[in-house]
Motif scaffolding. Structure first.
Motif, PDB file in Angstrom:
ATOM      1  N   TRP A  43      51.682  21.710  -6.435  1.00  0.00           N
ATOM      2  CA  TRP A  43      50.868  22.484  -5.482  1.00  0.00           C
ATOM      3  C   TRP A  43      51.221  20.321  -4.315  1.00  0.00           C
ATOM      4  CZ3 TRP A  43      49.725  26.326  -3.336  1.00  0.00           C
ATOM      5  CH2 TRP A  43      48.966  27.395  -3.974  1.00  0.00           C
ATOM      6  N   ARG A  44      51.316  20.925  -3.084  1.00  0.00           N
ATOM      7  CA  ARG A  44      52.196  20.195  -2.343  1.00  0.00           C
ATOM      8  C   ARG A  44      50.338  20.238  -1.271  1.00  0.00           C
ATOM      9  NH1 ARG A  44      52.574  16.530  -4.867  1.00  0.00           N
ATOM     10  NH2 ARG A  44      55.059  15.338  -5.365  1.00  0.00           N
ATOM     11  N   GLY A  45      48.668  19.490  -1.194  1.00  0.00           N
ATOM     12  CA  GLY A  45      47.644  20.075  -0.894  1.00  0.00           C
ATOM     13  C   GLY A  45      47.938  21.663  -0.903  1.00  0.00           C
ATOM     14  N   GLU A  50      55.825  21.895  -4.051  1.00  0.00           N
ATOM     15  CA  GLU A  50      57.353  20.897  -3.998  1.00  0.00           C
ATOM     16  C   GLU A  50      57.330  21.093  -4.872  1.00  0.00           C
ATOM     17  OE1 GLU A  50      58.833  17.348  -1.700  1.00  0.00           O
ATOM     18  OE2 GLU A  50      57.792  16.699  -3.490  1.00  0.00           O
ATOM     19  N   ILE A  51      58.654  21.194  -5.122  1.00  0.00           N
ATOM     20  CA  ILE A  51      59.919  21.242  -6.652  1.00  0.00           C
ATOM     21  C   ILE A  51      60.676  20.188  -6.580  1.00  0.00           C
ATOM     22  CG2 ILE A  51      62.104  23.053  -7.806  1.00  0.00           C
ATOM     23  CD1 ILE A  51      60.601  25.430  -5.928  1.00  0.00           C
ATOM     24  N   GLU A  52      60.490  19.603  -8.102  1.00  0.00           N
ATOM     25  CA  GLU A  52      62.159  18.269  -7.777  1.00  0.00           C
ATOM     26  C   GLU A  52      62.475  18.271  -9.000  1.00  0.00           C
ATOM     27  OE1 GLU A  52      59.434  14.624  -8.296  1.00  0.00           O
ATOM     28  OE2 GLU A  52      58.850  14.735  -6.138  1.00  0.00           O
ATOM     29  N   ALA A  53      63.840  18.546  -8.918  1.00  0.00           N
ATOM     30  CA  ALA A  53      64.812  18.564 -10.041  1.00  0.00           C
ATOM     31  C   ALA A  53      66.084  17.115 -10.254  1.00  0.00           C
ATOM     32  CB  ALA A  53      65.032  20.107 -10.716  1.00  0.00           C
ATOM     33  N   SER A  54      67.043  17.075 -10.895  1.00  0.00           N
ATOM     34  CA  SER A  54      68.163  16.329 -11.036  1.00  0.00           C
ATOM     35  C   SER A  54      68.928  16.504  -9.934  1.00  0.00           C
ATOM     36  CB  SER A  54      68.142  15.860 -11.984  1.00  0.00           C
ATOM     37  OG  SER A  54      68.803  16.856 -12.976  1.00  0.00           O
ATOM     38  N   ALA A  55      69.381  17.633 -10.005  1.00  0.00           N
ATOM     39  CA  ALA A  55      70.137  18.370  -8.793  1.00  0.00           C
ATOM     40  C   ALA A  55      69.783  19.582  -8.464  1.00  0.00           C
ATOM     41  CB  ALA A  55      71.615  18.724 -10.441  1.00  0.00           C
ATOM     42  N   ASP A  56      70.553  19.360  -7.304  1.00  0.00           N
ATOM     43  CA  ASP A  56      69.868  20.752  -6.705  1.00  0.00           C
ATOM     44  C   ASP A  56      70.206  22.169  -7.281  1.00  0.00           C
ATOM     45  OD1 ASP A  56      70.154  18.817  -4.573  1.00  0.00           O
ATOM     46  OD2 ASP A  56      72.223  19.948  -3.285  1.00  0.00           O
ATOM     47  N   LEU A  80      56.897  33.111   0.997  1.00  0.00           N
ATOM     48  CA  LEU A  80      57.707  31.811   1.390  1.00  0.00           C
ATOM     49  C   LEU A  80      58.760  31.844   2.441  1.00  0.00           C
ATOM     50  CD1 LEU A  80      59.015  32.193  -2.212  1.00  0.00           C
ATOM     51  CD2 LEU A  80      56.637  31.129  -1.862  1.00  0.00           C
ATOM     52  N   ASP A  81      58.469  30.040   2.764  1.00  0.00           N
ATOM     53  CA  ASP A  81      59.250  29.932   3.705  1.00  0.00           C
ATOM     54  C   ASP A  81      60.034  28.176   3.017  1.00  0.00           C
ATOM     55  OD1 ASP A  81      60.796  29.108   5.911  1.00  0.00           O
ATOM     56  OD2 ASP A  81      58.988  28.428   6.983  1.00  0.00           O
ATOM     57  N   ALA A  82      60.892  28.110   2.511  1.00  0.00           N
ATOM     58  CA  ALA A  82      61.922  27.306   1.695  1.00  0.00           C
ATOM     59  C   ALA A  82      62.895  26.794   2.348  1.00  0.00           C
ATOM     60  CB  ALA A  82      62.063  27.906  -0.266  1.00  0.00           C
ATOM     61  N   SER A  95      61.528  22.035  -0.281  1.00  0.00           N
ATOM     62  CA  SER A  95      59.504  22.152   0.185  1.00  0.00           C
ATOM     63  C   SER A  95      59.593  23.646   0.536  1.00  0.00           C
ATOM     64  CB  SER A  95      59.486  21.378   1.569  1.00  0.00           C
ATOM     65  OG  SER A  95      59.329  20.117   0.889  1.00  0.00           O
ATOM     66  N   ILE A  96      58.280  24.138   0.109  1.00  0.00           N
ATOM     67  CA  ILE A  96      58.195  25.705   0.454  1.00  0.00           C
ATOM     68  C   ILE A  96      56.567  25.793   1.024  1.00  0.00           C
ATOM     69  CG2 ILE A  96      57.793  27.592  -0.757  1.00  0.00           C
ATOM     70  CD1 ILE A  96      59.488  26.617  -3.633  1.00  0.00           C
TER      71      ILE A  96
END
Length: 163
Positions: A43-45, A50-56, A80-82, A95-96
């Protein structure tokens, strides 16, 4: 006899979204194809994820897993608005934003549809970010629900307070 009515709303079931996010995070932590990619989802707020990874492609794969979990929990993907994957230093981020509520413009579209194509005697009134539909006959309300469900809007619709 009093009018029967229901509300057309676009709400997010936060508990279901949170559960889907938790399941996704656990799956990403244990799956072999995500090992060593630094993939995570959080969660971001209140209104964003938010999703994080080493590659797209790994970030997109986490998003796909999240979407599958939402579908299994009966949530529409229209909430969802990704964003597209973006590089931020060594990591790729998505970011979603979560979309909730019916804008007045969209409420007017639904109201016009009900007036034009719905049964006679059905009234639709905009109340903030929802739409109240009322009629003397419950059968007319059922017809309106079917009519609205047939349309393909870019937001999720639910029907509440049916009485």
């Amino acid at each position: 006899m009093a009018d029967s009515s229901f509300d057309i709303v676009s709400k997010i079931d936060r508990q279901e979204v949170d559960n889907a996010l938790g399941q996704t995070a656990r799956e990403v932590a244990t799956r072999f194809d995500f090992k060593g990619t630094g993939a995570k989802i959080e969660w971001r707020g209140e209104e964003a994820i938010e999703i994080e990874a080493s590659a797209d492609d790994r970030a997109s794969a986490v998003l796909d897993v999240f979407k599958q979990k939402l579908i299994k929990r009966g949530q529409s993907l229209k909430i969802l608005d990704a964003s597209e994957p973006r590089q931020s230093g060594q990591v790729s981020k998505i970011s979603i934003a979560l979309k909730e509520g019916i804008s007045s413009e969209n409420a007017k579209k639904i109201s016009k549809l009900i007036r034009d194509e719905g049964p006679k005697g059905v009234k639709a009134q905009i109340q903030g970010d929802e739409l109240r539909v009322s009629s003397k006959k419950r059968d007319d309300l059922q017809a309106v629900i079917a009519l609205v469900k047939e349309q393909d809007y870019d937001f999720a619709v639910q029907f509440t307070n049916y009485r």
